[in-house]
Every structure is written in C-alpha cells, then in structure tokens.
Scaffold this active site. Structure first.
Site, PDB file in Angstrom:
ATOM      1  CG  HIS A  95      -1.965   1.085   1.296  1.00 14.07           C
ATOM      2  ND1 HIS A  95      -2.819   1.511   0.502  1.00 14.07           N
ATOM      3  CD2 HIS A  95      -1.811   2.478   2.127  1.00 14.07           C
ATOM      4  CE1 HIS A  95      -3.537   2.490   0.469  1.00 14.07           C
ATOM      5  NE2 HIS A  95      -2.870   2.997   1.588  1.00 14.07           N
ATOM      6  CB  SER A  96       0.970   4.146   0.320  1.00  8.21           C
ATOM      7  OG  SER A  96       1.264   5.745   0.065  1.00  8.21           O
ATOM      8  CG  MET A  97       7.366   3.894   0.526  1.00  3.55           C
ATOM      9  SD  MET A  97       8.152   4.273   2.003  1.00  3.55           S
ATOM     10  CE  MET A  97       8.046   2.780   2.976  1.00  3.55           C
ATOM     11  CB  SER A 123      -3.297  -0.921  -2.168  1.00  7.25           C
ATOM     12  OG  SER A 123      -4.073  -0.097  -1.613  1.00  7.25           O
TER      13      SER A 123
END
Length: 268
Positions: A95-97, A123
């Site tokens: 997720h993200s990073m 994500s």
C-alpha cells in the site's frame, strides 16, 4: 541463513501460524506504517496462506534502529530477507510507498534469478515512473502531522492520537523522504501480473496516474477503483481481501480447493 516457515525475525512478522500453507502473501506497509497494520489480513487468510508482514527499521519494536532513507536501500535489504524464505507461490501486496517497494523487490528478485511474486497488488499508489514534486518530508513536524491526518481523515482513530503520532514522526519523515526522492525509468517492468487498487478521492493518485502501472508489467493489468480516500482499504477490507484471494487462487490450483478460502468469508 534460511528462515523457517513458522519463524519471525526483525523484518518478517507472522501473526498466525501457517507452516503447511502452499502459498504466501507478503505485505509491504505504507510510509510510516508497520507490520501490524496487516494483522487483520493475516487473520483472514491464515492458516491456508503464509502471511508475511514486513517490519521496516525505525518503528515500533525496531524504533531504536536507524531508518533506511531510500527505496533502493530498503528494497535491497528486503530482497535479502525474502531470499531466505522457502520457495512458495507468492503474491506481493503493497500500500502506497509499500506498492513501490514491492515493485522494486520484485525487480531485484528477477535480477538475481530467484522466484519472484506470481502477482503484485499495488494499492493507493500511482505508477512507478509518474512524478510529482512533493516535499512533505521537508515540512516541520506540525506540517507532516497535518498531512498524515488529512490522508486519514475518514478514520482518525487509526492514528492513535497526537502523542503516538509524534513518536512515529522520525519514521514518517524518513519514509516520505524515501518515496518523494524515488525515481523510476519508464522501461522497468516486472514479469508478473499487476493489479492496482485506488480510492476515488485519493489525493495521492489519479486514475490516469494509476494506469501508468500498465507500462511496468509484461503480464496482465487490472485497475479497480473503490469509494474513499487514500486509506480506502480500511473501509473496504472485505473487497480488498477479495482481490487478494483472486490472485492467490490464480497461483496454484490446490488453493482453489481449500474450503476456508472458497467459503468467501469476506463479502463486503
């Protein structure tokens, strides 16, 4: 050194035992995040799936260790750790990073001739070669806290209050520095399918930016959009679990015949 299928290490966290599982899910947390964020995912899929959550240095029980301030450096260390795991059909979820980190680790595994993920789920993150001139890591403490609260505004309770948030500031600032200084060449591609999940109101990624992931895979590409902001997955955990299940089922036929996985325990 090999890491047993029931073992934990400073990097590798297993919240539920699944030593006999035939498939593996590796979870890569977001900036400032920790392995425990994926405890509910582990509870959902274990013991049918070996759920591995990564714990980066500089947070929670590793808070006294120096943070790693580049995605490349972090990816090198994670790759070394994952190479010590037994070989199993694997899905990467970031997720993200964590999505970018998962991508970079997949590339490194391929470069070393090692089995990589059979699928990557990215994500809440725009494609690797998209670029925004973001410098949140250069803000003062209050500025970073305001950013984190804005991203979590749909459920501020997950932050644990200002005191806990300020304790986590060194890791948060470090991770923002790592992801905001990250660059990726347009021709870098993984061989596995990539599924991208984003929120309709996420200020960190547009649908067009998410489409950039298509240029970074030689496999299939899917984009799924959910109502919500950057942490849409907190509101739609059941549906997100469904996306994970879909990729796990595609890895290995025996997984499809596992009664617990077929039961559809998450339907929301």
């Amino acid at each position: 050194m090999n890491i047993a299928d029931n073992a934990t290490t400073p990097w590798i966290r297993r919240y539920h035992q699944a030593a006999e599982a035939g498939t593996r899910l590796v979870c890569f947390p977001h900036a400032g995040g920790s392995a425990s964020y994926f405890h509910p995912v582990s509870a959902r899929f274990a013991p049918d799936v070996d759920v591995v959550s990564l714990q980066y240095p500089g947070r929670q029980d590793r808070r006294r260790e120096p943070c790693v301030d580049t995605i490349a450096g972090l990816a090198d260390l994670v790759t070394t750790e994952l190479l010590a795991l037994s070989a199993k059909p694997t899905v990467f979820f970031g997720h993200s990073m964590g999505a970018v980190l998962a991508f970079e680790v997949a590339l490194r595994l391929a470069d070393r001739g090692a089995p990589g993920p059979g699928a990557l789920i990215a994500s809440g993150r725009r494609g690797p070669s998209t670029h925004r001139d973001e410098r949140i890591h250069e803000r003062d403490d209050d500025g970073i806290i305001a950013e984190v609260k804005d991203l979590n505004k749909q459920d501020l309770t997950v932050l644990g209050g200002d005191e806990i948030l300020r304790m986590a500031l060194p890791a948060i600032r470090n991770d923002y520095r790592a992801i905001e200084t990250y660059t990726c060449a347009a021709d870098r591609r993984v061989g596995c399918p990539v599924t991208v999940l984003i929120g309709t109101d996420d200020p960190k990624v547009t649908a067009a930016e998410a489409e950039n992931w298509r240029d970074h895979t030689d496999g299939a590409f899917r984009l799924e959009v959910f109502p919500g902001g950057h942490f849409f997955l907190a509101r739609h955990q059941g549906a997100v679990n469904g996306e994970i299940l879909r990729e796990l089922r595609a890895l290995q036929a025996p997984v499809e015949e596992t009664p617990a996985l077929l039961s559809g325990r998450d339907s929301t």
